[in-house]
Design a protein around this motif. Structure first.
Motif, PDB file in Angstrom:
ATOM      1  N   ALA A  12       1.010  -1.222  -0.109  1.00 35.97           N
ATOM      2  CA  ALA A  12       0.159   0.098  -0.257  1.00 35.97           C
ATOM      3  C   ALA A  12       0.904   1.069  -0.061  1.00 35.97           C
ATOM      4  CB  ALA A  12      -0.835   0.030   1.082  1.00 35.97           C
ATOM      5  N   LEU A  15       2.285   1.820  -3.616  1.00 37.33           N
ATOM      6  CA  LEU A  15       1.323   2.123  -4.363  1.00 37.33           C
ATOM      7  C   LEU A  15       1.163   3.750  -4.207  1.00 37.33           C
ATOM      8  CD1 LEU A  15      -1.306  -0.713  -4.623  1.00 37.33           C
ATOM      9  CD2 LEU A  15       0.431  -0.032  -6.380  1.00 37.33           C
ATOM     10  N   LEU A  16       0.966   4.341  -3.084  1.00 30.68           N
ATOM     11  CA  LEU A  16       0.684   5.466  -2.778  1.00 30.68           C
ATOM     12  C   LEU A  16       2.009   6.270  -3.018  1.00 30.68           C
ATOM     13  CD1 LEU A  16      -0.888   5.398   0.702  1.00 30.68           C
ATOM     14  CD2 LEU A  16      -1.954   5.832  -1.322  1.00 30.68           C
ATOM     15  N   CYS A  19       2.079   6.887  -7.034  1.00 32.40           N
ATOM     16  CA  CYS A  19       1.155   7.832  -7.367  1.00 32.40           C
ATOM     17  C   CYS A  19       1.709   9.085  -7.426  1.00 32.40           C
ATOM     18  CB  CYS A  19      -0.221   7.734  -6.803  1.00 32.40           C
ATOM     19  SG  CYS A  19      -1.570   7.813  -7.793  1.00 32.40           S
ATOM     20  N   CYS A  82      -4.885   9.968  -8.730  1.00 31.58           N
ATOM     21  CA  CYS A  82      -4.667   8.726  -9.513  1.00 31.58           C
ATOM     22  C   CYS A  82      -5.271   7.787  -9.143  1.00 31.58           C
ATOM     23  CB  CYS A  82      -2.993   8.438  -9.646  1.00 31.58           C
ATOM     24  SG  CYS A  82      -2.099   9.535 -10.493  1.00 31.58           S
ATOM     25  N   GLU A  83      -5.751   6.671  -9.799  1.00 32.87           N
ATOM     26  CA  GLU A  83      -6.325   5.459  -9.569  1.00 32.87           C
ATOM     27  C   GLU A  83      -5.006   4.691  -8.674  1.00 32.87           C
ATOM     28  OE1 GLU A  83      -8.189   3.322 -12.811  1.00 32.87           O
ATOM     29  OE2 GLU A  83      -9.708   4.872 -12.984  1.00 32.87           O
ATOM     30  N   THR A  84      -5.627   3.521  -8.122  1.00 36.54           N
ATOM     31  CA  THR A  84      -4.719   2.797  -7.317  1.00 36.54           C
ATOM     32  C   THR A  84      -3.711   1.933  -8.081  1.00 36.54           C
ATOM     33  OG1 THR A  84      -6.483   2.190  -5.619  1.00 36.54           O
ATOM     34  CG2 THR A  84      -4.565   0.885  -5.633  1.00 36.54           C
ATOM     35  N   SER A  85      -4.065   1.691  -9.453  1.00 40.17           N
ATOM     36  CA  SER A  85      -3.158   0.982 -10.284  1.00 40.17           C
ATOM     37  C   SER A  85      -2.017   1.990 -10.726  1.00 40.17           C
ATOM     38  CB  SER A  85      -3.871   0.754 -11.857  1.00 40.17           C
ATOM     39  OG  SER A  85      -4.229   1.754 -12.312  1.00 40.17           O
ATOM     40  N   CYS A  89      -5.030   8.484 -14.401  1.00 37.78           N
ATOM     41  CA  CYS A  89      -5.362   9.518 -13.590  1.00 37.78           C
ATOM     42  C   CYS A  89      -6.412  10.712 -14.018  1.00 37.78           C
ATOM     43  CB  CYS A  89      -3.944  10.172 -13.284  1.00 37.78           C
ATOM     44  SG  CYS A  89      -2.683   9.280 -12.461  1.00 37.78           S
TER      45      CYS A  89
END
Length: 132
Positions: A12, A15-16, A19, A82-85, A89
């Motif tokens: 997590a 991923l953050l 972005c 942005c999306e998690t992927s 965005c």
């Protein structure tokens, strides 16, 4: 904390963190595209569109259909989300148009927020604007 929880937290966090640079890059790209549109440099603006758009819309058609050049007076990127992927965005841009009105000495300005979608196809690919 279990190993599973640690892995989840690390994933997590990565991923953050992933972005954040995307948001910074997209702020620049979106602003550059709008700056080019405002200047009337449609060739430069066209470079920010997806390959699929460019394959189906030749530059001459894009140039003919681009409405607003000469009316847009300024644009400012407000927010990038942005999306998690990290591959898609949404960019919010406040766009101002300036209209000359008969009987008025100064042009009338009006602003609105435009929501744009930007995508990244591969790990090393550039971000591209998706025409909606």
């Amino acid at each position: 904390m279990s190993i599973r929880n640690t892995v989840t937290v690390l994933l997590a966090s990565s991923l953050l963190a992933a972005c954040s640079p995307a948001e910074s890059v997209l702020t620049g790209y979106a602003q550059q595209r709008w700056d080019a549109l405002i200047k009337g440099d449609l060739e430069h603006a066209y470079e920010y569109y997806t390959e699929a758009f460019q394959a189906t819309t030749p530059f001459d058609v894009f140039k003919r259909k681009t409405q607003g050049a000469g009316l847009w007076s300024k644009a400012q990127v407000q927010k990038v989300q942005c999306e998690t992927s990290g591959k898609r965005c949404r960019v919010d841009v406040e766009v101002t148009v300036s209209l000359k009105m008969r009987g008025l000495n100064q042009p009338v300005e009006s602003s609105d927020v435009v929501q744009e979608t930007w995508v990244k196809d591969g790990w090393f690919s550039d971000w591209r604007y998706v025409k909606g």
